[in-house]
Design an enzyme around this catalytic site. Sequence first.
Site, PDB file in Angstrom:
ATOM      1  N   HIS A 156     -13.943 -56.209   5.147  1.00 44.37           N
ATOM      2  CA  HIS A 156     -13.638 -55.664   3.672  1.00 44.37           C
ATOM      3  C   HIS A 156     -14.868 -54.568   3.314  1.00 44.37           C
ATOM      4  O   HIS A 156     -16.089 -54.912   3.465  1.00 44.37           O
ATOM      5  CB  HIS A 156     -13.867 -56.857   2.771  1.00 44.37           C
ATOM      6  CG  HIS A 156     -12.669 -57.861   2.758  1.00 44.37           C
ATOM      7  ND1 HIS A 156     -11.718 -58.069   2.205  1.00 44.37           N
ATOM      8  CD2 HIS A 156     -12.543 -58.899   3.632  1.00 44.37           C
ATOM      9  CE1 HIS A 156     -11.051 -59.143   2.169  1.00 44.37           C
ATOM     10  NE2 HIS A 156     -11.267 -59.683   3.280  1.00 44.37           N
TER      11      HIS A 156
ATOM     12  N   TYR B 199      -5.868 -60.053   6.837  1.00 42.63           N
ATOM     13  CA  TYR B 199      -5.711 -58.710   6.209  1.00 42.63           C
ATOM     14  C   TYR B 199      -5.521 -57.779   7.459  1.00 42.63           C
ATOM     15  O   TYR B 199      -5.644 -58.240   8.425  1.00 42.63           O
ATOM     16  CB  TYR B 199      -6.883 -58.155   5.383  1.00 42.63           C
ATOM     17  CG  TYR B 199      -8.318 -58.598   6.059  1.00 42.63           C
ATOM     18  CD1 TYR B 199      -8.705 -57.376   6.956  1.00 42.63           C
ATOM     19  CD2 TYR B 199      -9.050 -59.736   5.726  1.00 42.63           C
ATOM     20  CE1 TYR B 199     -10.015 -57.521   7.164  1.00 42.63           C
ATOM     21  CE2 TYR B 199     -10.375 -59.677   6.179  1.00 42.63           C
ATOM     22  CZ  TYR B 199     -10.905 -58.659   6.940  1.00 42.63           C
ATOM     23  OH  TYR B 199     -12.055 -58.869   7.546  1.00 42.63           O
TER      24      TYR B 199
END
Length: 384
Positions: free
Chosen positions: A47, A215
């Site tokens: 991230h 993700y």
Amino acid sequence: MPQQSRIAVIGAGLGGAAAAALLLKAGFNVRVYEQAPSFSRLGAGIHVGPNVMKIMRRIGIEDAMNREGSHPDYWYSRHWQTGDVMAKIPLGDHAIKEYGASYLTVHRGDFHALLMEALPSSAVSFGKQLTKVDDRGDVVRLEFADGSTEEADLVVGADGVNSCIREALLGVEPPKYAGYLAHRAVFPTPPVKPGMLPFDACVKWWSEDQHMMTYFVTSKQDEIYYVTGVPANQWNLNDRWLPSSKDEMRELYKGWHPTVQALIENTKEVTKWSLLERDPLPLWSQGRLVLLGDACHPMKPHMAQGAAMAIEDAAMLVRCLEEVGVSDHRLAFELYEANRAERASKVQRISHDNTWLRTNEDPAWCFGYDVFNVPLVEPATAAL
């Protein structure tokens, strides 16, 4: 003048590469020493929040990062079995408007490659495993496994959880096993079949005692990543990572939602890693040596902010060196610790507790942080 002082950065990971890039931008004479023989695209996702993207803007790779990564509109937290939404945290355009930069997820290797490309090749030495560091008061002598030696005026320890620089400052002390393993896999995004939910661009599946974060890691969303948190009472710290298997994953995630099962069934290769921590250190610097990132405050990845803290450290360290000047490096290092210790410790604590965004909460204190503009706290009045 900055360029007259030789600054050695030990470790060319994300924190070390960011530190070197920012030091070079500020006009310092920098050299990075990395023990790996060359750069490689390691198989993991990451991230990159607005707090980090503002630093990438300063380095000059924000646009390239935005082209490379996936931009989730939300961070979802979902129930492990039902798929029910437990939290829905707005990102996307909201992040740009409220926090000042985008929020993206990307392949860690692609992010690292962009950072390394921001450095001239002449500033990086590969195959340099540090074996001894000697702060002689007026200069630091570095000895490497290949028999070579170097000298520097300041040394930045960005060399990870088993940092040689940390050992020079505080002695040999193994990190603490955090009681959890993380399984990691990257593979082509599977098709969505009946009974499954569409793949969220960013979602954490939670049970009482374990989770799976998943993700996309490309702008095309054609490659997906998962990382788990699974309790395991014992682990040999000599094994930092080991191969895992689909069978092991099936057993660990038996009964979980069909969407999770689809990820497991489409896994190509999966590894498992021990999660390590340290208690807050009594000092971050001494003499001409200073620490950042995992060398200083290793943490569980449960906030997805470990690398972010290393990169923020790098930016604050450079800001303090510019503020004070390298001629008074001790004051610069004190100012750096005063302005990083409280935030890093907070992120370390929340990461340990594994509560981040499990329910709806405001993440502005984390994502909205701007290392370049936050008011500096003087060392004497720093919060402990």
